[in-house]
Design a protein around this motif. Sequence first.
Motif, PDB file in Angstrom:
ATOM      1  N   ILE A 138     -16.164 -21.747   6.689  1.00  0.00           N
ATOM      2  CA  ILE A 138     -15.303 -20.714   7.279  1.00  0.00           C
ATOM      3  C   ILE A 138     -15.521 -19.434   6.476  1.00  0.00           C
ATOM      4  O   ILE A 138     -15.035 -19.285   5.360  1.00  0.00           O
ATOM      5  N   SER A 139     -16.317 -18.576   7.061  1.00  0.00           N
ATOM      6  CA  SER A 139     -16.668 -17.306   6.425  1.00  0.00           C
ATOM      7  C   SER A 139     -15.735 -16.241   6.987  1.00  0.00           C
ATOM      8  O   SER A 139     -14.519 -16.485   7.092  1.00  0.00           O
ATOM      9  N   SER A 140     -16.254 -15.115   7.404  1.00  0.00           N
ATOM     10  CA  SER A 140     -15.390 -14.043   7.916  1.00  0.00           C
ATOM     11  C   SER A 140     -16.247 -12.932   8.493  1.00  0.00           C
ATOM     12  O   SER A 140     -17.411 -12.774   8.091  1.00  0.00           O
ATOM     13  N   VAL A 141     -15.654 -12.125   9.366  1.00  0.00           N
ATOM     14  CA  VAL A 141     -16.359 -10.898   9.748  1.00  0.00           C
ATOM     15  C   VAL A 141     -16.521  -9.997   8.527  1.00  0.00           C
ATOM     16  O   VAL A 141     -17.408  -9.140   8.503  1.00  0.00           O
ATOM     17  N   ALA A 142     -15.702 -10.234   7.510  1.00  0.00           N
ATOM     18  CA  ALA A 142     -15.874  -9.506   6.240  1.00  0.00           C
ATOM     19  C   ALA A 142     -17.168  -9.918   5.535  1.00  0.00           C
ATOM     20  O   ALA A 142     -17.568  -9.274   4.564  1.00  0.00           O
ATOM     21  N   GLY A 143     -17.817 -10.971   6.022  1.00  0.00           N
ATOM     22  CA  GLY A 143     -19.113 -11.377   5.492  1.00  0.00           C
ATOM     23  C   GLY A 143     -20.273 -10.729   6.230  1.00  0.00           C
ATOM     24  O   GLY A 143     -21.437 -10.924   5.870  1.00  0.00           O
ATOM     25  N   LEU A 144     -19.944  -9.989   7.286  1.00  0.00           N
ATOM     26  CA  LEU A 144     -20.983  -9.355   8.106  1.00  0.00           C
ATOM     27  C   LEU A 144     -20.981  -7.846   7.961  1.00  0.00           C
ATOM     28  O   LEU A 144     -21.942  -7.176   8.259  1.00  0.00           O
ATOM     29  N   LEU A 176     -29.698 -31.588   8.868  1.00  0.00           N
ATOM     30  CA  LEU A 176     -28.245 -31.401   8.905  1.00  0.00           C
ATOM     31  C   LEU A 176     -27.972 -30.152   9.726  1.00  0.00           C
ATOM     32  O   LEU A 176     -28.824 -29.268   9.813  1.00  0.00           O
ATOM     33  N   ARG A 177     -26.785 -30.093  10.314  1.00  0.00           N
ATOM     34  CA  ARG A 177     -26.413 -28.875  11.049  1.00  0.00           C
ATOM     35  C   ARG A 177     -25.474 -28.050  10.164  1.00  0.00           C
ATOM     36  O   ARG A 177     -24.478 -28.576   9.648  1.00  0.00           O
ATOM     37  N   ILE A 178     -25.811 -26.795  10.013  1.00  0.00           N
ATOM     38  CA  ILE A 178     -25.043 -25.923   9.127  1.00  0.00           C
ATOM     39  C   ILE A 178     -24.541 -24.741   9.947  1.00  0.00           C
ATOM     40  O   ILE A 178     -25.332 -24.024  10.571  1.00  0.00           O
ATOM     41  N   CYS A 179     -23.238 -24.530   9.923  1.00  0.00           N
ATOM     42  CA  CYS A 179     -22.659 -23.474  10.751  1.00  0.00           C
ATOM     43  C   CYS A 179     -21.748 -22.565   9.935  1.00  0.00           C
ATOM     44  O   CYS A 179     -20.941 -23.041   9.133  1.00  0.00           O
ATOM     45  N   SER A 180     -21.895 -21.286  10.154  1.00  0.00           N
ATOM     46  CA  SER A 180     -20.973 -20.327   9.564  1.00  0.00           C
ATOM     47  C   SER A 180     -20.105 -19.747  10.667  1.00  0.00           C
ATOM     48  O   SER A 180     -20.619 -19.261  11.678  1.00  0.00           O
ATOM     49  N   ILE A 181     -18.803 -19.840  10.477  1.00  0.00           N
ATOM     50  CA  ILE A 181     -17.882 -19.277  11.468  1.00  0.00           C
ATOM     51  C   ILE A 181     -17.222 -18.039  10.885  1.00  0.00           C
ATOM     52  O   ILE A 181     -16.650 -18.092   9.785  1.00  0.00           O
ATOM     53  N   CYS A 182     -17.327 -16.939  11.600  1.00  0.00           N
ATOM     54  CA  CYS A 182     -16.798 -15.657  11.123  1.00  0.00           C
ATOM     55  C   CYS A 182     -15.654 -15.195  12.005  1.00  0.00           C
ATOM     56  O   CYS A 182     -15.880 -14.570  13.052  1.00  0.00           O
ATOM     57  N   TYR A 223     -15.686 -27.476  18.989  1.00  0.00           N
ATOM     58  CA  TYR A 223     -16.785 -27.255  19.947  1.00  0.00           C
ATOM     59  C   TYR A 223     -18.134 -27.381  19.243  1.00  0.00           C
ATOM     60  O   TYR A 223     -19.040 -28.071  19.724  1.00  0.00           O
ATOM     61  N   VAL A 224     -18.250 -26.750  18.083  1.00  0.00           N
ATOM     62  CA  VAL A 224     -19.517 -26.747  17.335  1.00  0.00           C
ATOM     63  C   VAL A 224     -19.959 -28.180  17.015  1.00  0.00           C
ATOM     64  O   VAL A 224     -21.119 -28.535  17.240  1.00  0.00           O
ATOM     65  N   VAL A 225     -19.041 -28.997  16.513  1.00  0.00           N
ATOM     66  CA  VAL A 225     -19.451 -30.349  16.093  1.00  0.00           C
ATOM     67  C   VAL A 225     -19.638 -31.297  17.281  1.00  0.00           C
ATOM     68  O   VAL A 225     -20.262 -32.345  17.142  1.00  0.00           O
ATOM     69  N   SER A 226     -19.108 -30.906  18.457  1.00  0.00           N
ATOM     70  CA  SER A 226     -19.224 -31.802  19.619  1.00  0.00           C
ATOM     71  C   SER A 226     -20.504 -31.568  20.421  1.00  0.00           C
ATOM     72  O   SER A 226     -20.733 -32.238  21.429  1.00  0.00           O
ATOM     73  N   GLN A 232     -27.788 -26.928  17.380  1.00  0.00           N
ATOM     74  CA  GLN A 232     -27.114 -26.387  16.199  1.00  0.00           C
ATOM     75  C   GLN A 232     -26.589 -24.994  16.510  1.00  0.00           C
ATOM     76  O   GLN A 232     -27.370 -24.082  16.781  1.00  0.00           O
ATOM     77  N   ILE A 233     -25.264 -24.840  16.468  1.00  0.00           N
ATOM     78  CA  ILE A 233     -24.692 -23.493  16.561  1.00  0.00           C
ATOM     79  C   ILE A 233     -24.627 -22.995  15.127  1.00  0.00           C
ATOM     80  O   ILE A 233     -23.851 -23.501  14.321  1.00  0.00           O
ATOM     81  N   SER A 234     -25.470 -22.032  14.811  1.00  0.00           N
ATOM     82  CA  SER A 234     -25.639 -21.682  13.395  1.00  0.00           C
ATOM     83  C   SER A 234     -24.648 -20.621  12.927  1.00  0.00           C
ATOM     84  O   SER A 234     -24.154 -20.692  11.810  1.00  0.00           O
ATOM     85  N   ASP A 235     -24.366 -19.643  13.775  1.00  0.00           N
ATOM     86  CA  ASP A 235     -23.462 -18.560  13.388  1.00  0.00           C
ATOM     87  C   ASP A 235     -22.568 -18.210  14.555  1.00  0.00           C
ATOM     88  O   ASP A 235     -23.046 -18.077  15.681  1.00  0.00           O
ATOM     89  N   LEU A 236     -21.318 -18.027  14.255  1.00  0.00           N
ATOM     90  CA  LEU A 236     -20.389 -17.766  15.337  1.00  0.00           C
ATOM     91  C   LEU A 236     -19.348 -16.740  14.901  1.00  0.00           C
ATOM     92  O   LEU A 236     -18.737 -16.897  13.842  1.00  0.00           O
ATOM     93  N   VAL A 237     -19.192 -15.695  15.709  1.00  0.00           N
ATOM     94  CA  VAL A 237     -18.150 -14.691  15.443  1.00  0.00           C
ATOM     95  C   VAL A 237     -17.048 -14.897  16.460  1.00  0.00           C
ATOM     96  O   VAL A 237     -17.322 -15.030  17.656  1.00  0.00           O
ATOM     97  N   ILE A 238     -15.814 -14.968  15.987  1.00  0.00           N
ATOM     98  CA  ILE A 238     -14.675 -15.097  16.918  1.00  0.00           C
ATOM     99  C   ILE A 238     -13.628 -14.053  16.543  1.00  0.00           C
ATOM    100  O   ILE A 238     -13.103 -14.057  15.433  1.00  0.00           O
ATOM    101  N   MET A 239     -13.388 -13.147  17.491  1.00  0.00           N
ATOM    102  CA  MET A 239     -12.528 -11.977  17.235  1.00  0.00           C
ATOM    103  C   MET A 239     -11.347 -11.942  18.198  1.00  0.00           C
ATOM    104  O   MET A 239     -11.486 -12.349  19.353  1.00  0.00           O
ATOM    105  N   PRO A 240     -10.203 -11.398  17.750  1.00  0.00           N
ATOM    106  CA  PRO A 240      -9.179 -11.041  18.726  1.00  0.00           C
ATOM    107  C   PRO A 240      -9.785 -10.018  19.696  1.00  0.00           C
ATOM    108  O   PRO A 240     -10.525  -9.132  19.262  1.00  0.00           O
ATOM    109  N   THR A 241      -9.460 -10.170  20.967  1.00  0.00           N
ATOM    110  CA  THR A 241     -10.082  -9.308  21.975  1.00  0.00           C
ATOM    111  C   THR A 241      -9.861  -7.832  21.680  1.00  0.00           C
ATOM    112  O   THR A 241     -10.746  -7.014  21.893  1.00  0.00           O
ATOM    113  N   ASN A 242      -8.673  -7.501  21.165  1.00  0.00           N
ATOM    114  CA  ASN A 242      -8.399  -6.072  20.958  1.00  0.00           C
ATOM    115  C   ASN A 242      -8.537  -5.629  19.498  1.00  0.00           C
ATOM    116  O   ASN A 242      -7.981  -4.613  19.110  1.00  0.00           O
TER     117      ASN A 242
END
Length: 247
Positions: A138-144, A176-182, A223-226, A232-242
């Motif tokens: 669990i990373s962050s948009v602060a990592g981008l 192995l599958r490695i995922c960063s979620i931002c 979702y990623v692990v399923s 492999q979903i490697s990087d994912l950004v999830i933001m509040p819409t606004n």
Amino acid sequence: SGRITVITGASSGIGEGIAKVFAENKSHLILGARRVDRLEALKKDLSTAHGIKVFIHELDVTDRSSVDRFVAAIPEDLKNVDVLVNNAGLALGVKHAFENDLDQVSQMIDVNVKGVFTILKAFLPGFMERKKGDIINISSVAGLEGYPGGSGYCATKHAVQGLTEALRKEVVATPLRICSICPGLVETEFSQVRFGGDQEKAKNVYKGIEALTAADVADTVAYVVSRPAHVQISDLVIMPTNQAAPT
Ligand code: NJP
């Protein structure tokens, strides 16, 4: 279903949310955090509601001997971990770089960066031996990107991005599958921790933003692990819409 999932920082917020969603999906759980009373309450809820095994143990990711005790205490029937979620983390203060409190910066580095290294060192040998599994950081948009007042926190999450990318390339053949979620802004205890319990300042962060919930992020991890083994979903950004930018 039947997976074994380790979650660090499971006593609140996103970690607790992931525990709940994974429990609904019938994953057995290994949960660590410093506030064991919170973990006990969560265990009680989840093990009865979902009929899964839940192992809880005190864990301070900044303390190597605490990590050793956590790993050593995992019961035999839960040792073959399928999913590791490096979630424990925090931000402290909002200071411009020229006025940073260096103790706060050190603490963020200890938890957000060194903590991830210590947990990985403990669990990776097992993953390498079994030649399968998911590691989710669990990373962050602060990592981008960077934002004013976030130099310390942004530096730690950029470090998480760097180590995640290096690790992914190291274990690509294992595989192995490695995922960063931002995530962007998520409504958890994060802002209270950040402002040392100052409710006014904590509330201010959410002004005008319809923040994500812990469940929103947890659903994404599920979702990623399923996905099928070859996806492999490697990087994912999830933001509040606004939300326009990290704050
Ligand atoms: O925050 P909070 P979140 N050893 O405060 C644990 C990232 N993130 O759920 O030890 C072990 O509700 C602490 O447990 P305890 C963020 O950087 C967030 O939002 O009992 N555990 C608690 O369970 C972090 O990586 C937002 O105090 C330690 C948990 O960490 C992750 O999401 C946005 C620990 C923190 O729960 C979860 O944070 C974003 C230690 N030394 C990224 N120190 C957001 N909320 O807006 C703390 O982009 N913990």
